[in-house]
Design a protein around this motif. Structure first.
Motif, mmCIF file in Angstrom:
data_model
loop_
_atom_site.group_PDB
_atom_site.id
_atom_site.type_symbol
_atom_site.label_atom_id
_atom_site.label_comp_id
_atom_site.label_asym_id
_atom_site.label_seq_id
_atom_site.Cartn_x
_atom_site.Cartn_y
_atom_site.Cartn_z
ATOM 1 N N VAL A 238 0.846 -1.110 -0.178
ATOM 2 C CA VAL A 238 0.042 0.033 -0.045
ATOM 3 C C VAL A 238 0.897 1.128 -0.191
ATOM 4 O O VAL A 238 0.650 2.341 -0.865
ATOM 5 N N SER A 239 1.908 1.050 0.928
ATOM 6 C CA SER A 239 2.773 2.205 0.817
ATOM 7 C C SER A 239 3.490 2.510 -0.340
ATOM 8 O O SER A 239 3.576 3.752 -0.893
ATOM 9 N N ILE A 240 4.030 1.679 -1.045
ATOM 10 C CA ILE A 240 4.688 1.502 -2.369
ATOM 11 C C ILE A 240 3.646 2.148 -3.589
ATOM 12 O O ILE A 240 3.988 3.118 -4.179
ATOM 13 N N ARG A 241 2.477 1.774 -3.555
ATOM 14 C CA ARG A 241 1.791 2.383 -4.424
ATOM 15 C C ARG A 241 1.217 3.766 -4.184
ATOM 16 O O ARG A 241 1.120 4.604 -5.273
ATOM 17 N N ALA A 242 1.227 4.198 -2.986
ATOM 18 C CA ALA A 242 1.149 5.429 -2.706
ATOM 19 C C ALA A 242 2.288 6.290 -3.317
ATOM 20 O O ALA A 242 2.155 7.411 -3.706
ATOM 21 N N ALA A 243 3.470 5.843 -2.818
ATOM 22 C CA ALA A 243 4.593 6.474 -3.423
ATOM 23 C C ALA A 243 4.814 6.617 -4.647
ATOM 24 O O ALA A 243 5.103 7.762 -5.160
ATOM 25 N N GLY B 272 5.007 10.093 -7.281
ATOM 26 C CA GLY B 272 6.044 10.478 -8.249
ATOM 27 C C GLY B 272 7.356 9.865 -8.163
ATOM 28 O O GLY B 272 8.192 9.900 -8.950
ATOM 29 N N LEU B 273 7.434 8.888 -7.004
ATOM 30 C CA LEU B 273 8.853 8.227 -6.917
ATOM 31 C C LEU B 273 8.928 6.890 -8.115
ATOM 32 O O LEU B 273 7.969 6.540 -8.471
ATOM 33 N N THR B 274 9.883 6.796 -8.544
ATOM 34 C CA THR B 274 10.544 5.726 -9.474
ATOM 35 C C THR B 274 10.512 4.494 -8.866
ATOM 36 O O THR B 274 10.241 4.353 -7.514
ATOM 37 N N LEU B 275 9.987 3.394 -9.454
ATOM 38 C CA LEU B 275 10.055 1.930 -8.807
ATOM 39 C C LEU B 275 11.424 1.786 -8.065
ATOM 40 O O LEU B 275 11.329 1.270 -7.049
ATOM 41 N N ALA B 276 12.484 2.109 -8.630
ATOM 42 C CA ALA B 276 13.751 1.755 -8.136
ATOM 43 C C ALA B 276 13.804 2.582 -6.926
ATOM 44 O O ALA B 276 14.525 1.981 -5.607
ATOM 45 N N GLU B 277 13.350 3.906 -6.865
ATOM 46 C CA GLU B 277 13.340 4.670 -5.334
ATOM 47 C C GLU B 277 12.546 4.058 -4.534
ATOM 48 O O GLU B 277 12.637 3.874 -3.207
ATOM 49 N N CYS B 278 11.305 3.360 -4.835
ATOM 50 C CA CYS B 278 10.636 2.835 -4.144
ATOM 51 C C CYS B 278 10.999 1.523 -3.180
ATOM 52 O O CYS B 278 10.949 0.924 -2.045
ATOM 53 N N LEU B 279 11.729 0.549 -4.435
ATOM 54 C CA LEU B 279 12.448 -0.547 -3.812
ATOM 55 C C LEU B 279 13.571 -0.487 -2.787
ATOM 56 O O LEU B 279 13.772 -1.002 -1.976
#
Length: 223
Positions: free
Chosen positions: A201-206, A210-217
């Motif tokens: 849920v937090s990753i989807r929100a991030a 506007g965060l990139t997938l790499a930044e989220c991971l």
């Protein structure tokens, strides 16, 4: 041993997580082969979650107009349980509308059938969730008989030939498929799956922010 209230609450919590997160939790605990075969799919509803009540049978011709053992087996089903049907049936249904209605009266919340089902229009109309290997109009009477219940059974697996299902294990199935949680790992797996769900849920929100997938991971870790 869980109380009736605890079983109901655990089932409610499992119904809110995805099989994918449950599978990841099981992987982390060293139980990678709990997934059910991809051919097991929803024929009514989209999600089944409940404690396993196991029923098995086999192909064998017999006389008469019914299967007394099947009726006896169904009388033992209780609240928050999913009937898990296994056996060597071919081309016949193990399960249909009238059995579903009788089970629902006893508190049963769905069925997982490693075999055939029928009466799909009515199962869907009644809102009774069922996952099965195939559908067929051919009844089991005289062809396939129940030979045991509330004992370990084996369903076809995703990463292994067979997955053992014991009475009291937890069964969860959704759009991604089915998975079996051994009874001794139920609470540990559920806690882990809920944590993974929260992270997703937090990753989807991030990502939406506007965060990139790499930044989220990098921030949240692999999910």
């Amino acid at each position: 041993m869980h109380t009736t209230e605890q079983r109901a609450e655990i089932r409610r919590r499992f119904a809110a997580v995805d099989t994918s997160n449950v599978a990841d939790a099981l992987d982390a605990l060293g139980r990678p082969d709990q997934g059910l075969a991809p051919s097991l799919a929803a024929v009514s509803g989209t999600r089944v979650a409940g404690w396993a009540y196991t029923i098995r049978g086999q192909m064998r011709p017999y006389a008469g107009t019914g299967d007394a053992a099947k009726m006896e087996a169904c009388q033992g089903v209780g609240a928050d349980e999913v009937t898990v049907w296994a056996g060597d049936g071919h081309g016949v249904c193990y399960f249909g509308e009238l059995i579903a209605l009788g089970l629902r009266e006893r508190g049963c919340v769905g069925a997982v059938v490693d075999g055939g089902v029928r009466d799909l229009r009515w199962l869907r109309q009644h809102g009774f969730p069922v996952f099965a290997q195939y559908r067929t109009p051919v009844q089991s009477i005289g062809r396939w008989a129940v030979t045991g219940w509330q004992e370990p059974v084996y369903l076809r697996g995703a990463t292994t030939a067979w997955v053992r299902v014991r009475p009291g294990d937890f069964v969860l199935a959704d759009e991604d498929g089915g998975i079996v949680v051994p009874s001794d790992l139920v609470e540990e797996v559920l806690d882990a799956a809920e944590r993974l769900t929260t992270t997703e849920v937090s990753i989807r929100a991030a990502l939406a922010d506007g965060l990139t997938l790499a930044e989220c991971l990098a921030r949240f870790g692999h999910v």
